[in-house]
Every structure is written in structure tokens, then in C-alpha cells.
Design an enzyme around this catalytic site. Structure first.
Site, PDB file in Angstrom:
ATOM      1  N   SER A 167       0.837  -1.199   0.000  1.00 23.14           N
ATOM      2  CA  SER A 167       0.000   0.000   0.000  1.00 23.14           C
ATOM      3  C   SER A 167       0.881   1.262   0.000  1.00 23.14           C
ATOM      4  O   SER A 167       1.725   1.414  -0.880  1.00 23.14           O
ATOM      5  CB  SER A 167      -0.962  -0.054   1.190  1.00 23.14           C
ATOM      6  OG  SER A 167      -2.033   0.855   1.026  1.00 23.14           O
ATOM      7  N   ASP A 222      -8.371  -2.940  -7.034  1.00 26.24           N
ATOM      8  CA  ASP A 222      -7.859  -2.678  -5.690  1.00 26.24           C
ATOM      9  C   ASP A 222      -8.899  -1.945  -4.843  1.00 26.24           C
ATOM     10  O   ASP A 222      -9.426  -0.908  -5.244  1.00 26.24           O
ATOM     11  CB  ASP A 222      -6.585  -1.831  -5.807  1.00 26.24           C
ATOM     12  CG  ASP A 222      -5.898  -1.657  -4.469  1.00 26.24           C
ATOM     13  OD1 ASP A 222      -6.411  -0.869  -3.643  1.00 26.24           O
ATOM     14  OD2 ASP A 222      -4.862  -2.298  -4.234  1.00 26.24           O
ATOM     15  N   HIS A 280      -6.983  -5.986  -1.415  1.00 26.95           N
ATOM     16  CA  HIS A 280      -5.919  -5.002  -1.184  1.00 26.95           C
ATOM     17  C   HIS A 280      -4.800  -5.666  -0.383  1.00 26.95           C
ATOM     18  O   HIS A 280      -5.058  -6.251   0.660  1.00 26.95           O
ATOM     19  CB  HIS A 280      -6.472  -3.793  -0.419  1.00 26.95           C
ATOM     20  CG  HIS A 280      -5.483  -2.673  -0.239  1.00 26.95           C
ATOM     21  ND1 HIS A 280      -4.906  -2.018  -1.308  1.00 26.95           N
ATOM     22  CD2 HIS A 280      -4.941  -2.118   0.872  1.00 26.95           C
ATOM     23  CE1 HIS A 280      -4.073  -1.086  -0.853  1.00 26.95           C
ATOM     24  NE2 HIS A 280      -4.071  -1.134   0.465  1.00 26.95           N
TER      25      HIS A 280
END
Length: 424
Positions: free
Chosen positions: A162, A269, A318
């Protein structure tokens, strides 16, 4: 992994507590895996105060445990992590809220560094009381690893998920040059997991008071000034002053990097969808939002076309690499650890002027078009009931008219099976 605070206690988390890292040494190994934790950012007094109140561990080291157990690519178990379990593993907690870009020159003197103790905060102080030193933290961690043998490394892989994945994009060239200056001969490589974002399509207020209502580019534009953020030099030269934020986006930055990079990215995502206010498994979904979701997959595929090492499953999720079940996800029958191993072997062959092995692919992008058309995708979960649902069930639960979209609920099993055979 055991916690080590930085020797240089002037390099701190947002609240002035000393930053640090977790280390699991593997004696004799000349491979190092450095991992940057994710957790988005804050870009103003309000957003930073709110973050400090709600997720203090992302701004302070005061509550960090002494030890940490690695999972996925950070695991020291061979069955969970076949190719990297016997490397030196370094987990760098994220406590700078600056997408790892800050160089910490605040406009007012930062608070006195403290270690492991909560500090009193005056709610009326301005945002510059926080220090933003993400990029400096990485530099200091590498300095502190010199006595542990990082100068003798053959391979240093800078990885992250991330915001940590974006941090890899922003810092990999700096890490490579720091190690080179130290006299190390290591090849520095990057592994970016779920940090390859596309710009937002929505028009919204540019002063965006809340992180949630702020597009990624607006948060970064505003944040860069607060963080005194740095971007890679070669990318910065492409953009005029004030446009440096563009270098936070992988597809703008990639061609300027000289270090090898592997990108892991779910094609749908969840964080990319969240900035468009789309929550799968939430209350409702409009036809326009469903259209956006489908377009996102297409656009991500295009943006990854020229990337050498890619693993991009057609799933709604994610982050991947720190999940203990990361071995179970596949693209075209190849798991992510296998793809990374193929990439590793190819880089080694190139370094030694040999021909890379055939039949060991590492550019893997799903060809099927829909979210969840890959049978190995993580399950979708209804947020209200916590029950697992198929994509079709979820679309119905979120109020979409399937026939309007050209879907026949009776044939969903058949059509999904067809999509899976076509490329999942």
C-alpha cells in the site's frame, strides 16, 4: 523479529518518539529483505490530529511491541515462504504518515525526541509540531544495519504494501545509491504490493478537509509541502515545480527508475475504489460505479503493460505479500512466490551474462475481464452479515439490476465458469 530503535534519536516518528525497525537475522545469508509498512497518510493539522487519536501506532513508537512475527514473505517458515525464509528480514513500521517521502525539516522546531513514552499534546498547536521523516527513517535503518552485515549483501529487496509500496517507488534509487556509497555491491530490487495507484476520476474540493474526501493526488499535493517530501531526482526533472506529486504514481515514475522492480497489484484494488467512494459489500452500487470498476481493471492492465515483473490477478482485494496464504493466489497457474523466484533467477542470469531460463514467467496479468473471474481470488464478504458471497450475489445485494447490465442470474455460474477458463 526483535525491535531496535534507531541509534540516531533525532530521526523520529510524527510525535517525536524515536523510530525503529524489527530484525530477524539469518546468519550467513547475503540476502536482505527490507519491508515498508503501509497505512496511507495525513496532510494537515486536522487529518494528522484525527490519525493520532484513532491510530496512534502509525504516528508514534510508544506502543510498539518488543517482538513481531512475520507472515507471508516476512515469514521464516519455509512452507509459508519458500524462497525468502532464509534471508535477513527487516520490518520497518510506518510512523511518519508521509508515504515514506518526508525529510523532516519542519517550519517550527519539532518536539524533543522521546522513546517509548506517550507525550502530552496541546490540541491548539499547528500541524508542523508533527515531524515527517519517512525517507530519513529508511536511510537511518540502513546505517544501523551496517554492523549486521548489509554491506556484504548480494541482494537487497526493498518491499512494501500500500503506502509502503509507493514508498518503495519513491526510495529505491536513494537506497541503491546509499548502499553504493557505502561500498556495497548488492543489487537493489523493488517489490511494490498494492502501491500502484491511478489518479482519481472524481472532481472534488481541492482543499479536502477530510482524508476520506480527498483524492490521492490532492492529499499528496498538500502533504508534500507539509512533509518536505522528496521524489526521485530523475522523475522530478520531468515535472515543473508544484507538479512533483505526479512522481507518487507508479505509471508516471516507472520509466525513470534504474533498479529492477516487481509490481504486485490486484486489478480491482479496494483502496483505489474507496477513494471513489465505492465499497464492495457495502449498501449500494450505482451502474456508473459498476462501470468505473470495470474500467479500472482495463486501465490498470494498460498501465502495467511495460512493467517487466508483474503479478496482477483480476480480484477485488488489497495487499498480498504479507498474507500467510499468499501462496494460494495464482495467475495463469503460477503462484506469486513462483513468479518472484522466476524474476529472481532471470535477474541473476542477466547479471552473470547467462540466458534466462525458459518456462519461468514473471509478467503475469489476468486476461479475464471481470472482478473475481480468477478462481483463486480471496472471497468477497458481505460487510453486514460477514458471509461469503459470489460477485453476482454481491451485485444483487447492492441493488444492481443484472438484466439491465446484460447479466442473467440463471446463467451466472455458466458465464463465470467461461470467464475463468478464458484467462483466470
Amino acid at each position: 523479529m526483535r525491535l531496535h530503535f534507531l541509534k540516531n534519536n533525532q530521526v523520529t516518528c510524527n510525535d517525536g518518539t524515536t523510530a525503529g525497525f524489527y530484525l530477524k537475522e539469518f546468519r550467513g545469508s547475503r540476502r536482505w529483505l527490507l519491508f515498508l509498512e503501509g497505512g496511507w497518510c495525513c496532510h494537515s493539522k486536522d487529518t494528522c490530529d484525527s490519525r493520532y487519536q484513532n491510530i496512534p501506532r502509525l504516528m508514534s513508537s510508544s506502543g510498539w511491541p518488543q517482538t513481531k512475527i512475520g507472515t507471508g514473505i516476512l515469514s521464516s517458515q519455509a512452507q509459508e515462504n519458500p524462497h525468502w525464509h532464509n534471508a535477513n528480514i527487516v520490518f520497518i513500521p510506518y510512523c511518519s504518515s508521509d508515504v515514506w517521502s518526508g525529510t523532516g525539516v519542519a517550519l517550527t522546531p519539532p518536539p524533543r525526541p522521546r522513546r517509548g513514552r506517550e507525550k502530552e499534546r496541546d490540541p491548539n498547536t499547528n500541524a508542523t509540531e508533527y515531524t515527517f521523516m519517512g525517507s530519513l527513517i529508511i536511510r537511518e535503518v540502513i546505517k544501523d544495519l551496517i554492523p549486521k552485515g548489509i554491506k556484504q549483501a548480494k541482494v537487497v529487496m526493498l518491499s512494501g504494501t500500500s503506502a509502503g509500496g509507493t514508498g518503495v517507488l519513491l526510495n529505491i534509487e536513494r537506497v541503491a545509491s546509499q548502499l553504493e556509497q557505502l561500498g556495497a555491491e548488492a543489487q537493489v530490487r523493488g517489490l511494490v504490493d498494492s502501491g500502484w495507484f491511478l489518479e482519481s476520476k472524481q472532481q472534488r474540493s481541492p482543499n479536502c478537509p477530510e482524508t476520506i474526501s480527498c483524492s490521492p493526488e490532492d492529499a499528496i499535493k498538500i502533504g508534500l509541502r507539509l512533509w518536505n517530501g522528496v521524489v526521485p531526482e530523475r522523475c522530478r526533472k520531468l515535472y515543473k515545480r508544484g507538479e512533483e506529486w505526479q512522481c507518487f504514481f507508479g505509471h508516471k515514475l516507472y520509466s525513470t527508475l534504474t533498479s529492477p522492480l516487481f509490481v504486485v497489484q490486484w486489478l480491482f484494488d479496494e483502496e483505489q475504489l474507496r477513494v471513489e467512494n465505492i465499497y464492495m459489500g457495502g449498501h449500494s452500487l450505482s451502474e456508473e460505479q459498476w462501470q468505473y470498476i470495470q474500467n479500472l481493471g482495463r486501465e490498470l492492465k494498460i498501465s502495467l503493460r511495460d512493467v517487466t515483473g508483474v503479478f496482477a490477478p483480476s480480484c477485488l482485494s488489497h495487499t498480498v505479500i504479507t498474507r500467510s496464504n499468499w501462496l494460494s493466489f495464482q495467475v495463469k497457474g503460477i503462484s506469486l512466490p513462483r513468479a518472484l523466484h522466476c524474476w529472481d533467477r532471470s535477474l541473476e542470469a542477466t547479471r552473470n551474462n547467462k540466458t534466462p531460463a525458459k518456462g519461468c514467467p514473471f509478467h503475469l496479468v489476468d486476461t479475464c475481464q471481470w472482478p473475481q473471474c480468477n478462481p483463486t481470488c480471496p472471497a468477497l464478504v458481505d460487510q453486514a452479515t460477514q458471509q461469503e458471497l459470489t460477485l453476482i450475489q454481491m451485485l444483487v445485494a447492492m441493488g444492481l439490476d443484472l438484466q439491465k447490465l446484460g447479466l442473467d442470474p440463471q446463467e451466472d455460474a455458466v458465464s463465470l465458469a467461461r470467464m475463468v477458463t478464458n484467462g483466470g
